[in-house]
Design an enzyme around this catalytic site. Structure first.
Site, PDB file in Angstrom:
ATOM      1  N   HIS A 154      17.416  29.170  33.402  1.00  0.00           N
ATOM      2  CA  HIS A 154      16.292  29.508  32.939  1.00  0.00           C
ATOM      3  C   HIS A 154      15.676  28.252  32.079  1.00  0.00           C
ATOM      4  CE1 HIS A 154      13.656  32.500  31.040  1.00  0.00           C
ATOM      5  NE2 HIS A 154      13.098  31.268  30.317  1.00  0.00           N
ATOM      6  N   GLU A 155      16.519  27.824  31.247  1.00  0.00           N
ATOM      7  CA  GLU A 155      16.017  26.638  30.402  1.00  0.00           C
ATOM      8  C   GLU A 155      15.660  25.352  31.207  1.00  0.00           C
ATOM      9  OE1 GLU A 155      14.792  27.606  27.666  1.00  0.00           O
ATOM     10  OE2 GLU A 155      16.031  29.471  27.434  1.00  0.00           O
ATOM     11  N   HIS A 158      12.386  25.364  32.744  1.00  0.00           N
ATOM     12  CA  HIS A 158      11.243  25.053  31.754  1.00  0.00           C
ATOM     13  C   HIS A 158      10.978  23.492  31.854  1.00  0.00           C
ATOM     14  CE1 HIS A 158      10.131  28.480  30.035  1.00  0.00           C
ATOM     15  NE2 HIS A 158      11.450  29.022  29.567  1.00  0.00           N
TER      16      HIS A 158
END
Ligand code: NI
Length: 186
Positions: A154-155, A158
């Protein structure tokens, strides 16, 4: 009288505002760090960790605090937003990358500080190998699975301008916390 730019030796600490979905800065590809162990890099890392703590996140990326650099932070300990998940030792990774160890993937509801109040069901690799650098430029290599692997994926998304709703296969699996959590057990 204190000058506004006085060079006092206060510890650097800043809680940054988290940018929200819709902000173009969240859609950019962040640039890699080339110079390690600098004061500027240290300050970004302190800001990222302070902001993650203040907003009770379990992961945060530099683009979310308006810094388009490839740095992520993570960590879980006694987090009221996530009372039932395993503890994850706090850490940061610079220029992180990951690769899947096998083809296994699973679904879970994800949240993001850039989309307060919302959750969506996202498919991610279950087992991954992660590489990145620490503040000093030492290489860090580790394996992770399940929830930790999900946070890292998820990170890192980003850093490439990808927010979790872009990964939702069926937008019916996206909604407000209190409504959608009753529909899924994972
Ligand atoms: Ni996020």
């Amino acid at each position: 009288m204190h000058h506004i730019f006085s060079d006092c030796n206060m510890n650097h600490m800043t809680i940054k505002k988290i940018l929200k979905m819709g902000n173009l800065a969240l859609l950019q590809k962040a640039s890699p760090i080339n110079n390690f162990n600098t004061k500027a890099l240290k300050n970004i890392i302190v800001d990222l960790l302070d902001s993650m703590h203040a907003h009770k996140g379990i992961g945060l990326s530099a683009p979310q605090i308006g810094i388009s650099k490839r740095i992520i932070a993570f960590g879980v300990k006694d987090n009221p937003r996530y009372p039932h998940i395993e503890e994850i030792e706090e850490g940061i990774l610079i220029n992180p990358t990951y690769g899947s160890i096998d083809s296994k993937m699973d679904y879970a509801l994800e949240r993001c500080l850039s989309l307060p109040g919302l959750r969506g069901r996202v498919k991610r690799y279950t087992n991954i190998k992660i590489e990145g650098y620490d503040l000093h430029g030492n290489i860090i290599s580790m394996k992770s699975d399940n929830f930790f692997a999900r946070i890292i994926q998820h990170e890192i998304d980003h850093l490439d301008g990808i927010l979790f709703p872009m990964r939702i296969e069926n937008l019916q699996d996206f909604g407000y916390d209190e409504e959608i959590t009753t529909r899924f057990t994972d």
